[in-house]
Design an enzyme around this catalytic site. Structure first.
Site, PDB file in Angstrom:
ATOM      1  N   ASP A   1       1.088  -1.040   0.037  1.00  0.00           N
ATOM      2  CA  ASP A   1       0.068  -0.163  -0.054  1.00  0.00           C
ATOM      3  C   ASP A   1       0.936   1.143   0.122  1.00  0.00           C
ATOM      4  O   ASP A   1       1.828   1.342   0.591  1.00  0.00           O
ATOM      5  CB  ASP A   1      -0.837   0.073   1.336  1.00  0.00           C
TER       6      ASP A   1
ATOM      7  N   GLU B   1       1.034  -0.555  -5.211  1.00  0.00           N
ATOM      8  CA  GLU B   1       0.132   0.500  -5.380  1.00  0.00           C
ATOM      9  C   GLU B   1       0.723   1.774  -5.510  1.00  0.00           C
ATOM     10  O   GLU B   1       1.078   2.347  -4.483  1.00  0.00           O
ATOM     11  CB  GLU B   1      -1.151   0.328  -4.239  1.00  0.00           C
TER      12      GLU B   1
END
Length: 426
Positions: free
Chosen positions: A101, A154
């Site tokens: 993330d 990401e």
């Protein structure tokens, strides 16, 4: 970071869950967050009364956006903690991959900060060398120690080489989310078909840079929260057109180079925006259009898995050629996907207008082309228009091809044609 949430059971129960998924042929990817950590008193913040895991200086150690703390990546102990944690999930729980993330927030020291709110690196620049080293080491270790896993970044910036191997100077991730593709194509799909011709190349632009990384095409949780609405509600037109638009979009997405990602509820076109406080609206599967969408996603996955031309060269330019990329007035896109030598190619044709078209299409091979998928099929909720199982080419040059055929392209629909006989091997 080493404790599975009790919502997923005890450690042994979570292992059993992963094992059960594997027995059903499903992989499990974990959302792994080395970019920041909570300020909770029972967490790692000021763990021994000092800034042990985080930076002392809030310009380096505090995320204003999320009210969280940033790891001090330059400390050997912190780096070891993070790398060993990644390995822990892969080795102890047999997790198949890590989706990392907020990578952009790790790569840049000035991420979401104004002038004077960040500390430059030793060369006076904005790159976070220490965080880059942690990411690279994590990928080297994960791929080196655990065969068959994948790591996914990401990452929303143009930072070079995110999915390039570390020994080639990259970060070493297996894949990177293609946020640009997602933003461009969703922007196009939300427009009334009447105006799409003025934005035609929002759907083609992704191919300009498609081979710069190993991409995943993500329609993620971020697109169906905070007032953005559901995927279905983003689509223009009548109720029928909304479903048809979404079916056509999924057809375009599955044929497009890059791995595919949907967020839960999108596979049956949930009408309402996602709400983390309640379950999905599974009762909508009692409605034919929603059930049809679920069938389509199932069949898209089946065709994608079974047809090598659609997945073998997802990240290589030799797997793709445009047939028609410029017909903005008709709102038609056509391209060929190719696998290995001897694999039968697939041509995808997508019509983004609400008009049925009889379209002359150049095809990269003579003979019969079978219609292996049609998003307008009645079983998916469509109008059942198509090509009665396939088309046969004639020697009429078109679209730069020697052979062509007249193809029925239903309104707001995607069709896949596969050459019925194997092309000659190289």
């Amino acid at each position: 970071m080493f404790a599975p949430t009790i919502r997923h059971g005890t450690p042994s129960e979570f292992r059993a869950f992963v094992d059960a998924a594997h027995r059903k042929g499903l992989g499990v990817i974990l959302d792994w967050v080395p970019g920041h950590f909570p300020t909770d008193a029972h967490g790692l913040g000021r763990f021994d009364g000092t800034s042990l895991y985080e930076h002392q200086d809030p310009r380096e150690g505090f995320h204003q956006d999320w009210n969280t703390l940033i790891y001090n990546y330059g400390r050997v102990e912190v780096k070891n903690y993070l790398v060993s944690n990644a390995l822990y999930w892969l080795e102890e729980y047999h997790i198949d991959g890590l989706r990392v993330d907020a990578v952009a927030s790790m790569l840049y020291r000035d991420y979401s900060r104004k002038s004077g709110e960040w500390v430059p690196n030793r060369d006076g620049g904005r790159e976070n060398y220490e965080a880059i080293d942690v990411l690279r080491t994590t990928n080297i270790t994960a791929y080196g120690e655990v065969p068959g896993i994948m790591t996914i970044a990401e990452e929303s910036t143009a930072f070079p080489g995110v999915s390039r191997p570390a020994n080639w100077g990259g970060l070493g991730f297996g894949f990177k989310w293609n946020m640009g593709w997602m933003n461009d194509t969703l922007s196009y799909m939300q427009k009334d078909p009447l105006y799409r011709k003025y934005h035609h190349h929002q759907m083609t632009f992704g191919m300009v840079y498609a081979w710069s990384e190993n991409y995943i095409l993500p329609i993620s949780h971020d697109e169906v929260v905070h007032g953005k609405g559901s995927m279905l509600s983003k689509m223009p037109g009548t109720a029928w057109e909304k479903f048809a638009n979404l079916r056509a979009y999924y057809g375009f997405m599955w044929a497009h180079p890059g791995k595919k990602l949907l967020f839960m509820g999108q596979e049956f076109a949930q009408g309402a925006e996602w709400n983390h406080n309640q379950s999905l609206d599974w009762h909508q599967l009692e409605i034919a259009e929603h059930k049809g969408m679920q069938r389509l996603v199932r069949d898209l996955n089946r065709v994608y898995r079974e047809v090598p031309a659609l997945h073998v060269n997802d990240c290589r330019p030799e797997g793709f050629d445009w047939i028609e990329s410029n017909d903005a007035d008709a709102g038609v896109y056509a391209f060929v996907r190719k696998g290995r030598a001897g694999d039968r190619p697939v041509v995808a044709v997508i019509n983004m207008t609400p008009l049925e078209r009889t379209y002359r299409l150049g095809l990269p091979g003579a003979g019969k082309w079978s219609e292996i998928l049609n998003t307008d099929a009645k079983v998916y909720g469509g109008g059942n228009r198509g090509n009665l199982g396939g088309v046969t080419t004639e020697k009429t040059p078109w679209h730069g091809q020697i052979q062509s055929a007249l193809v029925t392209v239903p309104p707001l629909a995607a069709i896949y044609l596969q050459q019925a006989t194997n092309p000659p091997k190289d």
